[in-house]
Design a protein around this motif. Structure first.
Motif, PDB file in Angstrom:
ATOM      1  N   LYS A  92      -4.346  -3.083  -6.781  1.00 25.64           N
ATOM      2  CA  LYS A  92      -3.174  -3.553  -6.056  1.00 25.64           C
ATOM      3  C   LYS A  92      -2.843  -4.964  -6.501  1.00 25.64           C
ATOM      4  O   LYS A  92      -3.703  -5.704  -6.975  1.00 25.64           O
ATOM      5  CB  LYS A  92      -3.431  -3.537  -4.542  1.00 25.64           C
ATOM      6  N   GLN A 100       4.147  -3.754   5.414  1.00 30.98           N
ATOM      7  CA  GLN A 100       4.413  -2.325   5.593  1.00 30.98           C
ATOM      8  C   GLN A 100       3.537  -1.497   4.657  1.00 30.98           C
ATOM      9  O   GLN A 100       4.016  -0.752   3.805  1.00 30.98           O
ATOM     10  CB  GLN A 100       5.898  -2.014   5.352  1.00 30.98           C
ATOM     11  N   SER A 101       2.237  -1.649   4.798  1.00 31.38           N
ATOM     12  CA  SER A 101       1.282  -0.882   4.003  1.00 31.38           C
ATOM     13  C   SER A 101       0.055  -0.608   4.870  1.00 31.38           C
ATOM     14  O   SER A 101      -0.065  -1.138   5.977  1.00 31.38           O
ATOM     15  CB  SER A 101       0.894  -1.652   2.732  1.00 31.38           C
ATOM     16  N   ASN A 102      -0.845   0.232   4.369  1.00 32.57           N
ATOM     17  CA  ASN A 102      -2.050   0.543   5.136  1.00 32.57           C
ATOM     18  C   ASN A 102      -2.816  -0.734   5.450  1.00 32.57           C
ATOM     19  O   ASN A 102      -2.992  -1.588   4.582  1.00 32.57           O
ATOM     20  CB  ASN A 102      -2.956   1.489   4.339  1.00 32.57           C
TER      21      ASN A 102
END
Length: 203
Positions: A92, A100-102
Motif C-alpha cells: 500500500k 475510506q478504507s479497511n
C-alpha cells in the motif's frame, strides 16, 4: 498444516415461511456468535510491528500456542486481541492516508491528548470531522508500520439509532445491549436523538 475445508457456493436453500419471520427477528437465524475476539494482520517484521502495538496503542504481549509453525505474536488490550503473522503485507502507498478504507478503530478517552501523543510519536495522521444533529464526530487516521489503517475516534458521541427492529432486547456476555436485537418498541428510545445537554457544534 491447515486442513482446507471446501464448501459449495450454492448451499442447500433455507425454507423460511412468513409465519416464521413474524415470530422471530432475522438475526435469530444468524451464526451463534459471541463478542469479537481478535483481528489478525500480516506484517513484514513481527518485532517492529509488536513494538508499535505495545508502545503506541498500549497492547500487551500474551501467550501464543507453541504448536504454531509460523512466526508471529499475540497481543491483548481493550478486550480485543491483535494477532500478528509474519508474511508479505499487501503493498500500500503509506504516503496516502485514506479514511475510506479497511481499518481498526478505537474509542479515545480524550482525542486532544491522543492527537498530541501522535505528534510526539511523529506519526503522520489525518483528521476527519462530521457534524450531524448537533453532534460533532472527530476521527484520527494513521498507519501502523505495515500500512494497516488505525482509527481513534469519539464515535460513541454519535447517537445509536436503530434502523430495524424485532425480537427482544438481549445482552452479550459483557452485559452490553446487542443493538441488532432491540425490539421495535425500543427504536423510539432517546438513542435516536443527541444526548441531553448536547450543544450545537460549530462545523
Amino acid at each position: 498444516k491447515y486442513k482446507m475445508m471446501h464448501h459449495s457456493l450454492s448451499p442447500r436453500p433455507m425454507h423460511v415461511s412468513s409465519a416464521d419471520c413474524s415470530r422471530r427477528h432475522i438475526s435469530d437465524m444468524s451464526l451463534a456468535l459471541g463478542t469479537l475476539n481478535h483481528v489478525s494482520f500480516v506484517v513484514a517484521d513481527v518485532a517492529i510491528a509488536a513494538q508499535f502495538y505495545r508502545d503506541v496503542l498500549g497492547f500487551t504481549l500474551v501467550r501464543r500456542p507453541s504448536s504454531f509453525h509460523f512466526d508471529g505474536c499475540w497481543l491483548w488490550r481493550h478486550g480485543l486481541g491483535v494477532h500478528l503473522i509474519r508474511g508479505t503485507p499487501v503493498n500500500k502507498d503509506k504516503s496516502s492516508i485514506v479514511p475510506q478504507s479497511n481499518h481498526l478503530s478505537f474509542l479515545a478517552q480524550d482525542l486532544d491528548t491522543v492527537e498530541r501523543q501522535l505528534d510526539d510519536f511523529r506519526i503522520k495522521y489525518v483528521v476527519q470531522r462530521c457534524c450531524e444533529d448537533g453532534v460533532e464526530m472527530r476521527q484520527l487516521f494513521f498507519h501502523d508500520p505495515d500500512n494497516h489503517m488505525i482509527e481513534v475516534c469519539n464515535c460513541d458521541e454519535f447517537p445509536l439509532c436503530l434502523l430495524e427492529g424485532g425480537g427482544d432486547t438481549r445482552h452479550d456476555s459483557s452485559g452490553e445491549s446487542d443493538a441488532s436485537t432491540f425490539g421495535e418498541s425500543d427504536t423510539s428510545m432517546s438513542l435516536c436523538h443527541p444526548p441531553p445537554g448536547q450543544h450545537e457544534c460549530a462545523c
